[in-house]
Scaffold this motif. Structure first.
Motif, PDB file in Angstrom:
ATOM      1  N   LEU A 183       0.527  -1.181  -0.230  1.00  0.00           N
ATOM      2  CA  LEU A 183       0.037   0.244  -0.028  1.00  0.00           C
ATOM      3  C   LEU A 183       1.239   1.257  -0.173  1.00  0.00           C
ATOM      4  O   LEU A 183       0.721   2.248  -0.344  1.00  0.00           O
ATOM      5  CB  LEU A 183      -0.482   0.008   1.551  1.00  0.00           C
TER       6      LEU A 183
ATOM      7  N   ILE B  87      -2.903   3.263 -12.590  1.00  0.00           N
ATOM      8  CA  ILE B  87      -2.557   1.971 -11.309  1.00  0.00           C
ATOM      9  C   ILE B  87      -3.073   0.966 -11.221  1.00  0.00           C
ATOM     10  O   ILE B  87      -4.416   1.153 -11.383  1.00  0.00           O
ATOM     11  CB  ILE B  87      -2.384   3.096  -9.841  1.00  0.00           C
TER      12      ILE B  87
ATOM     13  N   GLY C  39      -2.740  -0.981  -7.496  1.00  0.00           N
ATOM     14  CA  GLY C  39      -2.583  -0.732  -6.572  1.00  0.00           C
ATOM     15  C   GLY C  39      -2.946  -2.029  -5.921  1.00  0.00           C
ATOM     16  O   GLY C  39      -2.197  -3.341  -6.540  1.00  0.00           O
ATOM     17  N   PRO C  40      -2.467  -1.624  -4.601  1.00  0.00           N
ATOM     18  CA  PRO C  40      -2.178  -2.708  -4.326  1.00  0.00           C
ATOM     19  C   PRO C  40      -3.138  -4.797  -4.037  1.00  0.00           C
ATOM     20  O   PRO C  40      -2.999  -5.517  -3.308  1.00  0.00           O
ATOM     21  CB  PRO C  40      -1.911  -2.190  -2.390  1.00  0.00           C
ATOM     22  N   TYR C  41      -4.602  -4.523  -4.603  1.00  0.00           N
ATOM     23  CA  TYR C  41      -4.989  -5.716  -3.924  1.00  0.00           C
ATOM     24  C   TYR C  41      -5.875  -6.774  -4.980  1.00  0.00           C
ATOM     25  O   TYR C  41      -6.521  -7.428  -5.143  1.00  0.00           O
ATOM     26  CB  TYR C  41      -6.332  -4.907  -3.681  1.00  0.00           C
TER      27      TYR C  41
ATOM     28  N   TYR D  47     -11.900  -4.710   0.722  1.00  0.00           N
ATOM     29  CA  TYR D  47     -11.081  -5.607  -0.720  1.00  0.00           C
ATOM     30  C   TYR D  47     -11.408  -7.222   0.177  1.00  0.00           C
ATOM     31  O   TYR D  47     -10.692  -7.061   1.324  1.00  0.00           O
ATOM     32  CB  TYR D  47     -10.548  -5.312  -1.084  1.00  0.00           C
TER      33      TYR D  47
ATOM     34  N   TYR E 228     -13.118   4.701  -1.434  1.00  0.00           N
ATOM     35  CA  TYR E 228     -11.653   3.696  -0.690  1.00  0.00           C
ATOM     36  C   TYR E 228     -10.979   4.665   0.408  1.00  0.00           C
ATOM     37  O   TYR E 228     -10.051   5.994   0.200  1.00  0.00           O
ATOM     38  CB  TYR E 228     -11.048   3.217  -1.670  1.00  0.00           C
TER      39      TYR E 228
ATOM     40  N   HIS F 111     -13.791   3.560  -7.171  1.00  0.00           N
ATOM     41  CA  HIS F 111     -13.139   2.907  -9.041  1.00  0.00           C
ATOM     42  C   HIS F 111     -13.774   1.597  -8.870  1.00  0.00           C
ATOM     43  O   HIS F 111     -13.606   0.327  -7.819  1.00  0.00           O
ATOM     44  CB  HIS F 111     -11.828   2.970  -8.447  1.00  0.00           C
TER      45      HIS F 111
ATOM     46  N   HIS G 212     -10.851  -1.550 -10.488  1.00  0.00           N
ATOM     47  CA  HIS G 212     -10.023  -2.451 -11.436  1.00  0.00           C
ATOM     48  C   HIS G 212     -10.438  -3.337 -12.292  1.00  0.00           C
ATOM     49  O   HIS G 212     -11.108  -3.700 -12.324  1.00  0.00           O
ATOM     50  CB  HIS G 212      -9.245  -2.385 -10.072  1.00  0.00           C
TER      51      HIS G 212
ATOM     52  N   GLN H 232      -8.544   1.605 -14.326  1.00  0.00           N
ATOM     53  CA  GLN H 232      -9.339   1.501 -13.703  1.00  0.00           C
ATOM     54  C   GLN H 232     -11.031   3.077 -14.026  1.00  0.00           C
ATOM     55  O   GLN H 232     -10.315   3.838 -14.709  1.00  0.00           O
ATOM     56  CB  GLN H 232      -8.982   2.893 -11.652  1.00  0.00           C
TER      57      GLN H 232
ATOM     58  N   CYS I 270      -3.867   8.537  -4.002  1.00  0.00           N
ATOM     59  CA  CYS I 270      -2.385   8.078  -4.985  1.00  0.00           C
ATOM     60  C   CYS I 270      -2.517   8.301  -5.681  1.00  0.00           C
ATOM     61  O   CYS I 270      -1.142   8.632  -6.576  1.00  0.00           O
ATOM     62  CB  CYS I 270      -3.072   7.145  -5.042  1.00  0.00           C
TER      63      CYS I 270
END
Ligand code: MBD
Ligand code: FE
Length: 257
Positions: free
Chosen positions: A48, A73, A75-77, A133, A167, A192, A194, A208, A222
Motif C-alpha cells: 500500500l 495504477i 493498486g495493492p489488492y 477488499y 476507499y 473505482h 479495477h 481503473q 494516490c
C-alpha cells in the motif's frame, strides 16, 4: 536486469543522500524514519505504501509509449491470477450485500484501429459496498467482488456486480497516518473499479474506471491523474451502468541490442 539495477539504484541512493543533506537530517530523524519503515513492514502495508506514492509514476512512464487507452495504477489488492474465476453473469457478492445498489459493467475491447478483440480477458476487482477488499480486509473470502470475463465475438463483455464506494486508506496505519497527520493530506480514493485486460498479441492494460460526480474524483490520495475513464452517470432498471471500453496497443517490440 542486473544492468538495470546498476543503472538505477546508484541514482536512487544519490537522490536520497542529496535530500538528507539538503535538509540536514539528524540521527534522531534518521532513527524515526527507520522505525516508520519497520512499522510499514510489520503492519503489512508495504504494498500500500509503495503504491500510494510511486505507482502513478510507473504508469506515467508506461503511458508514454501507448497510443490506445492509457493505463492507470494497479493498486495493492489484485491478489494473484488464481483469485479470478471465469464469470458469465455476476461477480460474487457477500450475502450481506444482497440489497446493495446493483451495477452493470460492460463495454468493448478493440485494437487501436477499433477492430473488436474476441476472447480478450478482463480481470475485474473492486471494493465491497462498505469499502473493503476481499482476500485483504476483515477475513472476507477472496472470491467476492472479483472475477474474470471473456469478450464475445464482437469484443463485448457485460457483468453485474454491486456498487463500490470511495476507499479510505486505513488511517490508523502508517500510510494513512503519514498522509493525514504528517503531510496534511487526506487518505481517500474515489470509488473505482479495477481492470487488468489481456488479449493475444496485445499489450496488457491495467486500468481503473471512476464514477462521474463521485466524491474525490480528481483529488485522489494516490495522485493518479489518469482520469480518462470517468464514466457518465447512467441508470438502467435501477442498476448503475458502467460503460467501460478499452483500445489495446500491440505488444511492445523491444529493439534488440
Ligand atoms: C486501493 O483500493 C487502490 O486501488 C490503490 C491504488 C491504493 C490503495 C487502495
Ligand atoms: Fe482499489
Amino acid at each position: 536486469m542486473s544492468d538495470r539495477v546498476k543503472e538505477v539504484v546508484p541514482d536512487l541512493i544519490y537522490a536520497i543522500r542529496s535530500t538528507l543533506k539538503k535538509h540536514g537530517v539528524t540521527f534522531e530523524e534518521y532513527g524515526a524514519a527507520m522505525q516508520y519503515l519497520i512499522r510499514v513492514q510489520e503492519t503489512g502495508e508495504a504494498p500500500l505504501f509503495v503504491d500510494a506514492f510511486f505507482n502513478a509514476t510507473i504508469v506515467e512512464i508506461d503511458n508514454e509509449t501507448r497510443k490506445g487507452t492509457q493505463a492507470d495504477i494497479q493498486g495493492p489488492y489484485y491478489l494473484n491470477s488464481e483469485a479470478y474465476q471465469i464469470i458469465s453473469e455476476r461477480l460474487p457478492h457477500r450475502p450481506i450485500d444482497e440489497n446493495a445498489q446493483d451495477m452493470v459493467i460492460r463495454g468493448q475491447i478493440t485494437d487501436t484501429d477499433g477492430n473488436p478483440l474476441a476472447g480478450a480477458e478482463l480481470d475485474i476487482w473492486h471494493s465491497t459496498p462498505d469499502g473493503l477488499y476481499s482476500g485483504v480486509h476483515d477475513g472476507i473470502d477472496a472470491k467476492y467482488c472479483r472475477g474474470r470475463v471473456i469478450t464475445d465475438a464482437q469484443g463485448r463483455y457485460s457483468v453485474k456486480s454491486k456498487l463500490p464506494v470511495p476507499y479510505q486508506i486505513p488511517n490508523q496505519g502508517p500510510t494513512g497516518e503519514l498522509l493525514e497527520q504528517h503531510l496534511g493530506r487526506h487518505s481517500w480514493r474515489p470509488a473505482h473499479i479495477h481492470f487488468w485486460v489481456r488479449a493475444d498479441g496485445r499489450r496488457d492494460l491495467i486500468n481503473q474506471a471512476y464514477f462521474e460526480n463521485g466524491e474525490w474524483v480528481g483529488d485522489d490520495c494516490c495522485e493518479t491523474d489518469h482520469l480518462d475513464l470517468v464514466v457518465p452517470e447512467l441508470i438502467e432498471n435501477g442498476a448503475r451502468v458502467m460503460e467501460v471500453s478499452f483500445a489495446l496497443d500491440p505488444v511492445l517490440v523491444v529493439a534488440a541490442e
